[in-house]
Design a protein around this motif. Sequence first.
Motif, PDB file in Angstrom:
ATOM      1  N   LYS A 474       0.816  -1.218   0.000  1.00  0.00           N
ATOM      2  CA  LYS A 474       0.000   0.000   0.000  1.00  0.00           C
ATOM      3  C   LYS A 474       0.847   1.265   0.000  1.00  0.00           C
ATOM      4  CE  LYS A 474      -3.787  -2.209   2.568  1.00  0.00           C
ATOM      5  NZ  LYS A 474      -4.667  -2.126   3.774  1.00  0.00           N
ATOM      6  N   SER A 478       3.276   5.738  -2.657  1.00  0.00           N
ATOM      7  CA  SER A 478       3.552   6.940  -1.865  1.00  0.00           C
ATOM      8  C   SER A 478       5.050   7.156  -1.697  1.00  0.00           C
ATOM      9  CB  SER A 478       2.875   6.823  -0.500  1.00  0.00           C
ATOM     10  OG  SER A 478       1.471   6.734  -0.647  1.00  0.00           O
ATOM     11  N   ASP A 509       2.158   7.085  11.099  1.00  0.00           N
ATOM     12  CA  ASP A 509       1.167   8.097  11.466  1.00  0.00           C
ATOM     13  C   ASP A 509       1.748   9.100  12.454  1.00  0.00           C
ATOM     14  OD1 ASP A 509      -1.226   9.412  11.280  1.00  0.00           O
ATOM     15  OD2 ASP A 509      -2.246   8.168  12.751  1.00  0.00           O
ATOM     16  N   ARG A 526      -4.934  14.761   8.881  1.00  0.00           N
ATOM     17  CA  ARG A 526      -6.271  14.214   8.738  1.00  0.00           C
ATOM     18  C   ARG A 526      -6.389  12.907   9.519  1.00  0.00           C
ATOM     19  NH1 ARG A 526      -6.511  14.025   2.329  1.00  0.00           N
ATOM     20  NH2 ARG A 526      -4.443  13.172   2.805  1.00  0.00           N
ATOM     21  N   LYS A 527      -7.524  12.750  10.136  1.00  0.00           N
ATOM     22  CA  LYS A 527      -7.789  11.516  10.867  1.00  0.00           C
ATOM     23  C   LYS A 527      -8.302  10.472   9.884  1.00  0.00           C
ATOM     24  CE  LYS A 527      -8.820  13.715  15.297  1.00  0.00           C
ATOM     25  NZ  LYS A 527      -9.809  13.851  16.389  1.00  0.00           N
ATOM     26  N   THR A 528      -7.824   9.264  10.018  1.00  0.00           N
ATOM     27  CA  THR A 528      -8.217   8.172   9.142  1.00  0.00           C
ATOM     28  C   THR A 528      -8.932   7.093   9.932  1.00  0.00           C
ATOM     29  OG1 THR A 528      -7.422   6.490   7.636  1.00  0.00           O
ATOM     30  CG2 THR A 528      -5.980   7.070   9.448  1.00  0.00           C
ATOM     31  N   THR A 529      -9.885   6.490   9.277  1.00  0.00           N
ATOM     32  CA  THR A 529     -10.640   5.404   9.926  1.00  0.00           C
ATOM     33  C   THR A 529      -9.987   4.054   9.699  1.00  0.00           C
ATOM     34  OG1 THR A 529     -12.020   5.216   7.945  1.00  0.00           O
ATOM     35  CG2 THR A 529     -12.806   6.660   9.714  1.00  0.00           C
ATOM     36  N   ASP A 530      -9.118   3.967   8.694  1.00  0.00           N
ATOM     37  CA  ASP A 530      -8.433   2.716   8.382  1.00  0.00           C
ATOM     38  C   ASP A 530      -7.062   2.735   9.040  1.00  0.00           C
ATOM     39  OD1 ASP A 530      -7.642   0.317   7.412  1.00  0.00           O
ATOM     40  OD2 ASP A 530      -7.369   0.996   5.334  1.00  0.00           O
ATOM     41  N   LYS A 531      -6.990   2.270  10.269  1.00  0.00           N
ATOM     42  CA  LYS A 531      -5.730   2.274  10.996  1.00  0.00           C
ATOM     43  C   LYS A 531      -4.859   1.075  10.666  1.00  0.00           C
ATOM     44  CE  LYS A 531      -7.551   4.851  14.952  1.00  0.00           C
ATOM     45  NZ  LYS A 531      -7.701   4.895  16.423  1.00  0.00           N
ATOM     46  N   LYS A 533      -3.555   0.374   7.846  1.00  0.00           N
ATOM     47  CA  LYS A 533      -2.514   0.655   6.844  1.00  0.00           C
ATOM     48  C   LYS A 533      -1.239   1.198   7.487  1.00  0.00           C
ATOM     49  CE  LYS A 533      -3.727   5.425   5.655  1.00  0.00           C
ATOM     50  NZ  LYS A 533      -4.101   6.331   4.553  1.00  0.00           N
ATOM     51  N   TRP A 534      -1.305   1.706   8.689  1.00  0.00           N
ATOM     52  CA  TRP A 534      -0.127   2.259   9.339  1.00  0.00           C
ATOM     53  C   TRP A 534       0.793   1.137   9.798  1.00  0.00           C
ATOM     54  CZ3 TRP A 534       0.019   7.111   8.169  1.00  0.00           C
ATOM     55  CH2 TRP A 534      -1.161   7.862   8.080  1.00  0.00           C
TER      56      TRP A 534
END
Length: 703
Positions: A474, A478, A509, A526-531, A533-534
Amino acid sequence: MACKRAKHGSCSVFGCTNEHRSIFLVPSSELRKKQWVNCIYSGNAPTQLPKVLYVCAKHFTDDRFLNLGQYRAGLAERLKIKSGSVPTLLGSATNLGQASTSSACIQLPLSRDVACQTDHLETHTVGTQLSLKTLRRHFISEGVQAKVSCKDFGVGTSNADPLCLSSTPLKRPPKRPRLDLDEQLEDSSLVEASKGQDSTYDPAYSITASLDSTLQSEHSSTPTHNSKKYIVYENCIMELFNVCPVCTRACDVRTQRLGTFLSVKQRCLHCTFRRHWNSQPILGSVPSGNLHLSAAVYLSGASFIQIEKVFKAMKLQLFRYETFRRHARAFIEPAVLHHWKVTQNVNLQWLRQAEKVIVGGDMRADSPGYSAKYGSYTMMDLHTNTVVDIQLVQSNEVGGSCHMEKEGLARSLALLESRGVNLDCIVTDRHPQVQKFLRERNITHYYDVWHMAKGISKKLEAISKQKDCEKLQKWMKSINNHIYWTAAGSTSEPERVAKWTAILNHVRDVHTHEDPLYPKCEHAIRKTTDKSKWLQADTLAFNKLEKLLTNKRTLKDVAKLSPHHQTSSWEAFHAIILRFAPKNVVFPFIGMLCRLYLAAMHYNENANRPQAETEEGVPLFKISFPKARKGECSVKPQKTQPTFGYVADMMDLIFEKVFVNPTPYTDALLAIPVPEDLSAQYEKPDKEEVIASFVSRFKREAV
């Protein structure tokens, strides 16, 4: 009593006041017998007439003459009249080139003479209509050749062009030189009779030609190589020569071919008409079409072998490959070298006037791995996106293919220094020998971002396929984008390193960093709901990623990433080279060098062409699916169609200068040092011994 030709006198027909150049003696008894005297004298015939009357040629019909066709074609100086002919036409002025259609010309009562019971010969044209001037230009006669100003023979009433018949011998035009070909067909060679042939002469592609060059383009200001060409079928050509244009009878036609050149010899067995026609102009001793085709194939980057297959499929006549190579050595390659040197001098002169020059360099091998024979090093001005120099290095010159890149760079830098170009920096890949060479020369050196991103992406993809490292999939895109952002957004080497190492906090993060040169991320938090991926600091995936991105060599290379320009233009240029010099084709050294020059000229002319637009001015784009993106599409601006002005310039150079005087151009080509073949260091075995020792692996004796 037969009509005779008179040497003097004027026409006795009433009202005929034209200047008469062809007078015939007609017995008055014949005229009284056929009751034509009153018609000739308009009803006022005298009671006593002389034995003969002087009558000009305009009062006789065409069928009364024996050699009218030859006279019109310029093959006969004087008209001959049939025995027993009498005048039957009465009128005013006429013209040999006009038909007797005027109302002022009166047809007298016709009757056939007993001695001449023949009808008028009806003629027709086959395939084409030839004018008198065309006939004069394409044939010569064994008889009397006279320059006749009249176009046709007939009776008319035009006062602008009076009757042009004369018994006075006219001045003969000079005979044009004829092209003599050997009586050999297909691919047979032709004898060269001209003197002073150079070393490139070969009878397989040259012919004897004493033809004056002014005859080749006498009626056209367009150069020979710029005129239009057509595909013509053999049976269509033969339709123009099967029938004699003078007497309309069958002719003896012989053809001779030399490559794309066709020569036709036409000879009439019934009259003195002869014609020699060539399908192409002759330049010196070479058919222009053969040379033009060789130049077109070479300059466009096409393969002669492939063109030969196309010609064979269409039954088009073509010369052999040996002829193509002789054309290339004698005319085409010297022209390519000269044109490249001229354009290169202009580019180097412009770089010399610039204060700071940023160049990029990269090498392309003709085959992958360590088995390359050639290495071409390209030096490009990154500000104008222009190729300024190409150096071709053969592997045996430097002791192996791994040393070719350094040698090519050294030669290019030596050329720039000799021309007074002031280098600001140079952008290359991360070749170790190149790094050391530029460091010793104290030249500012930057690395291309694309090459480094490619290397890291390959290693990162290999790690992501390992167990417990799947999360890295993922982050691959990036991290690849982060490399370009680090290079473009930094002003110093420490700042690049600080921004580069910040990616290790970002994937966890964490967006604040300990390095004061880059204390926090510039993007919005930004806050992410998919934690999921970190990454976590104590995981195997993070440890491998950290080791890859922060090793000593990577950090050293990141510090020297180019902030100015990248070398994506090199890759586009290398794709152009594939069109002119494919890697699956082996070229000689000079041939490879000239094809590289052609690729550079094509790139320089078309690299900066604008984006295409619709009629309403809307920019055009095209969607592609690159293999590297694995199914993801990308959009690119659609540029205008490429141009080929360099080809037209070199065509003019070949036909107008190199062909006329090839010595200075070939001398410049011969001055290029050509390394010996790779096999020269080995002793050449005897061919018969090698053949005798050949044994198939399937027929070896059992051990």
